[in-house]
Design a protein around this motif. Structure first.
Motif: not given
Length: 324
Positions: A150-151, A205-215, A230-234, A296-300
């Motif tokens: 993701q980075m 939290v990281n999973v949810i963030q990656s799903i939100i960005i994908a959406s 997302v970067s700050i939260t991560q 990324v979402s699947i891996l996390m």
């Protein structure tokens, strides 16, 4: 005792003193030697192996007694030979002729050591024989793979959106301040709450963030500020879960395997840090930004799944009325 003690009279008894439990490092050969009632603790070890389905490489039990009449748990032990992988049972009689082993236990111990070449394992992956640590290790691997991919994807995506090198640098660096700030509290937090739940919270939290960005990408609504957030939260989530995971390792593997387990943990992080960014670049090029975030979402999510198998470790209370 049987002639002088009266019914109802109080007797002071001093219980067993010492520490005699099933070894934590199972990636080696076990050789149990006992006589008489000394069989009892080894019988409990064998029962534990059956219940937990955790077995040493090879297990040998040499039980010495005088006559066949004194062979405790004889039928049970014979049955365990078929039920426990690589288990060998050798009953030895010293005062009766029979078809089995005769003499004294040390004679048969020497034969087994010589003939079967017993050696303790030096396998660098021996900590993974601990099932709970294996789950933590796999969880770390999948989570870190998703994190590193993701980075890379985020950096390329920001530049595609803005064509601005400065903004790309700001978004990439957004991870660092929150990591530094929350690192001061991550260790304390790990001692105050359930470590497993804390790790799962940060991972989720990281999973949810990656799903939100994908959406947001799917609906063409993504903005570089979303990626900065997302970067700050991560960074904050990373700072929270790392101390909790590190402090969880001794609870899982014990002192003897602690160094090995920490080394495997560091190796897992090093390998994913080295390989995953390259994978992130390829996934972005071949599958695009949306599918990269799906990967990324699947891996996390798999990382959260494996963490779910780890036992709960509530915080240890420290006060004058509670032992730790």
């Amino acid at each position: 005792m049987f002639s002088d003690v009266e019914p109802g009279e109080k007797i002071e008894v001093k219980g067993p003193v010492g520490h005699f439990v099933m070894p934590e490092d199972l990636d080696r050969d076990f050789l149990f030697i006992c006589t008489g009632t000394g069989l009892a603790p080894f019988k409990s070890f064998l029962d534990e192996m059956q219940i937990t389905e955790k077995f040493p490489k090879r297990t040998y039990l040499i039980f010495g007694t005088r006559t066949q009449e004194d062979l405790l748990f004889f039928n049970e032990m014979k049955a365990l030979v078929d039920e426990i992988p690589n288990f060998s049972y050798t009953p030895v009689l010293s005062r009766e002729n029979w078809d089995g082993a005769k003499g004294y236990v040390h004679e048969h111990y020497e034969k087994i050591v010589k003939n079967d070449n017993l050696k303790n394992s030096t396998n660098i992956f021996r900590s993974l024989a601990n099932r709970n640590f294996l789950y933590v290790w796999l969880s770390l691997g999948f989570s870190m793979a998703g994190f590193q991919i993701q980075m890379t994807v985020r950096g390329i995506l920001v530049y595609d959106i803005t064509s601005d090198a400065f903004i790309t640098g700001v978004v990439s660096a957004g991870f660092a301040p929150s990591l530094l700030l929350f690192s001061m509290f991550g260790g304390v937090l790990g001692e105050k709450v359930n470590k497993k739940r804390l790790i799962q919270f940060a991972q989720s939290v990281n999973v949810i963030q990656s799903i939100i960005i994908a959406s947001l990408l799917y609906f063409d609504m993504a903005h570089w500020s979303h990626l900065l957030l997302v970067s700050i939260t991560q960074g904050a989530m990373f700072a929270i879960q790392v101390p909790a995971r590190q402090s969880l390792i001794p609870d899982l593997v014990g002192k003897k395997l602690l160094t090995n387990a920490i080394g495997l943990n560091a190796m897992q992080m090093g390998v994913t840090t080295m390989i995953a960014p390259a994978i992130g670049g390829y996934t972005y090029e071949i599958f695009g930004a949306i599918n990269s975030y799906v990967i990324v979402s699947i891996l996390m999510t798999i990382g959260v799944f494996f963490m779910g198998f780890v036992p709960n470790f509530p915080p240890k209370l420290k006060n004058k009325n509670t032992s730790t």
